[in-house]
Design a protein around this motif. Structure first.
Motif, PDB file in Angstrom:
ATOM      1  N   GLY A 148       0.814  -1.215   0.000  1.00  0.00           N
ATOM      2  CA  GLY A 148       0.000   0.000   0.000  1.00  0.00           C
ATOM      3  C   GLY A 148       0.846   1.262   0.000  1.00  0.00           C
TER       4      GLY A 148
ATOM      5  N   VAL B  43       1.758   2.191  -3.441  1.00  0.00           N
ATOM      6  CA  VAL B  43       0.651   2.830  -4.164  1.00  0.00           C
ATOM      7  C   VAL B  43       0.611   4.330  -3.882  1.00  0.00           C
ATOM      8  N   TRP B  44       0.737   4.707  -2.624  1.00  0.00           N
ATOM      9  CA  TRP B  44       0.594   6.123  -2.245  1.00  0.00           C
ATOM     10  C   TRP B  44       1.829   6.967  -2.555  1.00  0.00           C
TER      11      TRP B  44
ATOM     12  N   ARG C 209      -2.670   0.475 -11.359  1.00  0.00           N
ATOM     13  CA  ARG C 209      -2.466   1.864 -10.959  1.00  0.00           C
ATOM     14  C   ARG C 209      -1.243   2.469 -11.638  1.00  0.00           C
TER      15      ARG C 209
ATOM     16  N   CYS D 173      -6.825   2.191   5.073  1.00  0.00           N
ATOM     17  CA  CYS D 173      -6.557   2.069   3.636  1.00  0.00           C
ATOM     18  C   CYS D 173      -5.704   0.826   3.396  1.00  0.00           C
TER      19      CYS D 173
ATOM     20  N   ASP E 295      -9.219   8.218  -1.826  1.00  0.00           N
ATOM     21  CA  ASP E 295      -9.103   6.862  -2.360  1.00  0.00           C
ATOM     22  C   ASP E 295      -8.529   5.987  -1.249  1.00  0.00           C
TER      23      ASP E 295
ATOM     24  N   GLY F  44      -7.657   2.894  -1.741  1.00  0.00           N
ATOM     25  CA  GLY F  44      -6.675   1.994  -2.332  1.00  0.00           C
ATOM     26  C   GLY F  44      -7.141   0.561  -2.405  1.00  0.00           C
TER      27      GLY F  44
ATOM     28  N   ASN G  24      -4.560  12.039  -3.090  1.00  0.00           N
ATOM     29  CA  ASN G  24      -4.316  10.691  -3.595  1.00  0.00           C
ATOM     30  C   ASN G  24      -2.990  10.650  -4.345  1.00  0.00           C
TER      31      ASN G  24
END
Lengths: 196, 196
Positions: free
Chosen positions: A118, A121-122, A159, B113, B144, B146, B188
């Motif tokens: 995660g 992703v961020w 993504r 998240c 978001d 995720g 995001n």
């Protein structure tokens, strides 16, 4: 002042200063990362994990970092979180995928755990290069990768984050063996339960 | 010194000092957390998220923290990661589930998240109490959550972490409305893409 901080070992700063400004190829980048993972074991300054943030296309080195969970009292201080945070604070942005910025790559000496997946992703990186993603790490060291999303590679891909696997896998695995041989602490969550 | 640090806003330290030493009931704990989320919006010091770490059975307050992603240039500085890290450094351990320690609870004003789900696993807490887990947050604010594990609540349960949902949900949602009305930044990942 109420804050938390995660500090790199002194050796990491010294080693970082010795690196060239650019590591153009992926094997060069991974070699540097694996070297940091090994030094973290040898110096007993954290788990056998390291990561680096690089400009994807030029290989410009932003920063390398290492796992600091136990010495810094921080279960989130995995190599990925540490290194992405160091890079973001160095570049003064929370988003490595921000407007007008070059694409960035995160290079790590194994696949992400349930949390770091995660965090990737961020972070805003466009590319994740890893040395391996198989059971070797857990089998050799006893570290637990946690309950990661069953389709994590596809989710990252969806993504816009490419995943490049199996970069210098054998070299990475050698460090895990070293960690086990040295009796390195396996700091999975809830040691309290393990002790009962 | 090579490090990253995440600092709380000044108001948070002041408010923390005003809290009683114990918040025995879960609604009391969540009320304090939601108040911190609201103050973070009002002071424009981060996203509309806050968390608290408490001794599970007594309600002894360890620390409360807030989202600091944008002001501290750190995409990992979600309320959960911040607050767990503050608690661990305060207690000088990476493992809130360690031997001889009381059980700890993390209280948050919405569900975790994709990253914070994993951070909860590694933290050592025995209980996660959240104000809600539905689509309201994403619908109201545009944030978001995720690609979280599809069975995240069951995975936490399998690791001995109880999940208590729907604690003061309406009060939590009110803060999300406030954030939207004030035009709060939705940070995001990869704003670079959104801008193209």
């Amino acid at each position: 002042m109420l804050q938390f901080a995660v500090t790199m070992p002194d050796w990491a700063e010294t080693e970082l200063a010795k690196l060239p400004a650019y590591l153009p190829t992926l094997p060069e980048r991974m070699t540097a990362v694996i070297r940091f993972s090994q030094l973290n074991v040898v110096h007993n300054t954290g788990g056998p994990f390291a990561a680096g943030v690089f400009e994807l296309h030029t290989g410009k080195v932003v920063v390398l970092g290492v796992n600091r969970v136990v010495p810094q009292h921080c279960s989130a201080a995995h190599a990925e979180v540490v290194t992405l945070s160091l890079a973001q604070q160095k570049l003064a942005t929370f988003d490595l995928g921000g407007p007008e910025m070059p694409a960035y790559q995160l290079v790590v000496n194994w696949r992400p755990c349930a949390m770091c997946y995660g965090a990737v992703v961020w972070s805003g990186v466009r590319s994740l290069a890893i040395a391996g993603s198989g059971p070797e790490l857990e089998q050799i060291t006893g570290f637990d990768e946690g309950p990661i999303h069953p389709h994590w590679q596809a989710e990252l891909g969806a993504r816009g984050i490419e995943v490049i696997d199996n970069v210098l896998k054998e070299e990475a695995v050698t460090v895990f063996h070293t960690y086990r041989e040295r009796g390195g602490l396996v700091y999975n969550g809830r040691l309290g339960d393990a002790a009962t």
